[in-house]
Design an enzyme around this catalytic site. Structure first.
Site, mmCIF file in Angstrom:
data_model
loop_
_atom_site.group_PDB
_atom_site.id
_atom_site.type_symbol
_atom_site.label_atom_id
_atom_site.label_comp_id
_atom_site.label_asym_id
_atom_site.label_seq_id
_atom_site.Cartn_x
_atom_site.Cartn_y
_atom_site.Cartn_z
ATOM 1 C CG HIS A 129 -1.919 0.974 1.388
ATOM 2 N ND1 HIS A 129 -1.668 2.279 1.726
ATOM 3 C CD2 HIS A 129 -3.260 0.873 1.224
ATOM 4 C CE1 HIS A 129 -2.825 2.943 1.766
ATOM 5 N NE2 HIS A 129 -3.799 2.113 1.467
ATOM 6 C CG ASP A 206 0.380 -2.717 5.959
ATOM 7 O OD1 ASP A 206 -0.566 -2.865 6.764
ATOM 8 O OD2 ASP A 206 0.241 -2.194 4.841
ATOM 9 C CD GLN A 209 -6.949 -4.987 3.710
ATOM 10 O OE1 GLN A 209 -7.954 -5.668 3.930
ATOM 11 N NE2 GLN A 209 -7.031 -3.713 3.368
ATOM 12 C CE LYS A 232 -7.511 -0.690 5.649
ATOM 13 N NZ LYS A 232 -8.315 -0.049 4.611
ATOM 14 C CB CYS A 372 -3.801 3.282 -1.561
ATOM 15 S SG CYS A 372 -5.078 4.514 -1.366
#
Lengths: 414, 160
Positions: A129, A206, A209, A232, A372
């Site tokens: 991202h 990261d 998700q 999220k 993104c």
């Protein structure tokens, strides 16, 4: 296939899923990788905080302040437990994952045992991202370090064939995504972290998700930092987090200066609060931390294993159904192995913007664009994708509505 | 929202059979514009001779709205005096920023009135304006007094 998750019961927890849109059509929300919907428990926690307990934290002596502080710190305890953090003090609240990643990338430019300098290398991947690309580009520009990256294979996996050329004794940081927001790929972060640690590099994951949809264990992953965002994972916007290994966090300089991040301030200089407060300057998103805590309670009440199983099941079903759509190409792993619940695709001859617009007109909410993660589109020689993303409340009927919607798209653009 | 207010037949026709597409010589200025939210892009060239927009040529990739509106643009501005073409561009911009509240001037906008429905979709307004804003910048450069701006354009061509 049953996954032990009662989707219909789950859906009743999310008021927004009862909404009807465009000529009284049921809302089919397939954009959870963008932001998830919020269960009643989270909405109630937010409202309850403001109605009954609102006060600033850690700095007043009255009962409301005690309650607000306890609720805020309770949120920290819950999130720290969710990702199996060895210590709650290693969990720093930020406004989002971008701020968490910027915290790391900025403080690594400054004086500490981990300072990045000319000749050093930073390694990321092509499937990041923008929030895990741009901070590292800035770090490289500011320090004279070099940015390098892993490529992507044709089937949407990380290309690790040159790992020994990329991760070398010059590597100071390796930062990569656990589950790609665009391709859906689940990356072998633990193996890459092990290799990075052999050369003494720090590893940043990261997990935006991943944390919402599968059990994530920072110790098992073997990373030094893990960034995620609240909105999220059924939580509010405006709050995210950074977990960091204590030894590293303690030696890094503060990121933002301000209220409550200090120990003593004199006109000649300041000393800083212990972890995690050293990295939490100013009044924090208090209600949001309380709401995030409620979200964690909600997710753990259902069980991350059950959520992950549902995600696998619905993604597998979606891949099967989408494979049957003529002209549709999956961008990313096209089998339900080692992937999350975001499925990107292109439809021959029809731009993703137009696909998403027609889908919206029949009540199906998806996202179109580069998500993104523009370099992913460059890699596959496309401008954009349409992305459908699933969560614990997604049903097979909704996937069917997506597939029917694609027929409508083709009708309009025939 | 009625989808056919967005995807008018004229728009779909221009999308499927674009006018003026492909980069042509000669030209006085070339610009490259992108829509950062979706990655749509257009490269657009303008040729101005004796105060007339002699040619507008372009290449790009994007959604039906951005491609069709650039196609319509070329129909509307090629052959017009620069001042008249700028007036068309300003009327189109006004329409796009109207949120559906103004009646488009069909005398000025011709086929471009088909985009009136787009102004009700805020996320698509940028798509419709992509080619038009590129044309505006390219025309400004092409008509700038000899000197810096033209030099910039020439330098960019040399480096292309």
């Amino acid at each position: 296939m049953t996954t032990g998750l009662d989707v219909e019961a789950v859906r009743k927890d999310f008021p927004i899923l009862q909404r009807r849109v465009h000529d009284d059509r049921p809302l089919v929300y397939l954009d959870s990788a963008n932001t998830s919907q919020k269960p009643r428990a989270v909405l109630d926690a937010l409202a309850g905080h403001y109605e009954l307990h609102n006060a600033n934290i850690h700095r007043a002596q009255h009962v409301l302040a005690e309650e607000a502080t306890a609720a805020y710190e309770g949120g920290r305890d819950k999130v720290a437990a969710l990702i199996n953090a060895p210590s709650r003090d290693e969990l720093i609240f930020t406004k989002n994952a971008s701020e968490a990643l910027n915290l790391v990338a900025n403080t690594l430019a400054w004086r500490s045992p981990y300072q990045v300098g000319p000749g050093d290398e930073i390694v990321i991947t092509e499937m990041e991202h923008h929030s895990n690309i741009v901070p590292w580009q800035l770090l490289a520009e500011r320090t004279g370090a070099t940015l390098r990256w892993f490529g992507i294979t044709d089937d949407g996996r990380l290309d690790l064939s040159n790992i020994d050329e990329l991760i070398t004794e010059r590597t100071k940081v390796v930062s990569l995504v656990l589950v790609s927001n665009t391709l859906g790929t689940l990356n072998p972060v633990a193996a890459i972290a092990a290799r990075a640690h052999e050369v003494g590099a720090l590893v940043v994951a990261d997990a935006c998700q991943a944390v919402p949809q599968m059990p994530v264990d920072v110790t098992a992953l073997g990373v030094d930092f893990l960034a995620f965002t609240g909105h999220k994972m059924c939580g509010p916007t405006g709050i995210g987090g950074l977990w960091g290994r204590r030894e590293v966090l303690e030696q890094l300089p503060p990121f933002l200066g301000g209220g409550e991040m200090i120990e003593t301030v004199r006109m000649t200089g300041s000393t800083y609060a212990p972890l995690p407060y050293k990295f939490e300057a100013g009044t924090m998103p208090i209600a949001e931390a309380v709401g995030l805590g409620a979200a964690v309670d909600y997710l753990t009440g259902i069980g991350l294993d059950a959520i992950a199983a549902h995600e696998r099941e619905i993604t597998s079903y979606a891949l099967d159904q989408l494979h049957g759509v003529p002209g549709l190409r999956i961008v990313g792993p096209d089998t339900p192995v080692d992937r999350g619940g975001a499925v990107s695709f292109t439809l021959a001859g029809i731009h993703p913007h137009d696909v998403a617009q027609v889908l919206d007109s029949v009540g199906v909410a998806v996202r179109a664009g580069h998500h993104c993660a523009r370099p992913v589109c460059d890699r596959f020689g496309i401008q954009a994708t349409t992305r459908a993303s699933f969560y614990l409340y997604t049903t097979r009927d909704e996937v069917d509505a997506l597939v029917r919607g694609l027929d409508e798209v083709k009708r309009v653009f025939a | 929202m009625r989808l056919d207010s967005l995807y008018q037949e004229i728009i779909l026709d221009h999308y499927k059979h674009p006018h003026g597409r492909g980069l042509r010589d000669p030209y006085d200025a070339e610009v490259h514009h992108v829509n950062p939210t979706c990655g749509d892009e257009v490269t657009l060239r303008v040729r101005v001779a004796d105060g007339i927009v002699e040619d507008v040529s372009y290449d790009g990739a994007g959604c039906s709205i951005s491609q069709a509106s650039t196609s319509v643009l070329t129909d509307l501005v090629i052959g017009k005096p620069v001042a008249d073409a700028v007036a068309v561009q300003e009327e189109f911009l006004r329409l796009m920023q109207s949120k559906g509240a103004v009646e488009p001037d069909e005398e000025v906008l011709e086929d471009a009135v088909a985009f009136a429905g787009v102004s009700k979709y805020p996320s698509r307004v940028k798509c419709a304006l992509l080619g038009w804003m590129a044309w505006k910048e390219a025309t400004l450069r092409a008509t700038a007094p000899a000197g810096q701006d033209r030099q910039v354009a020439a330098d960019e061509r040399a480096n292309a």
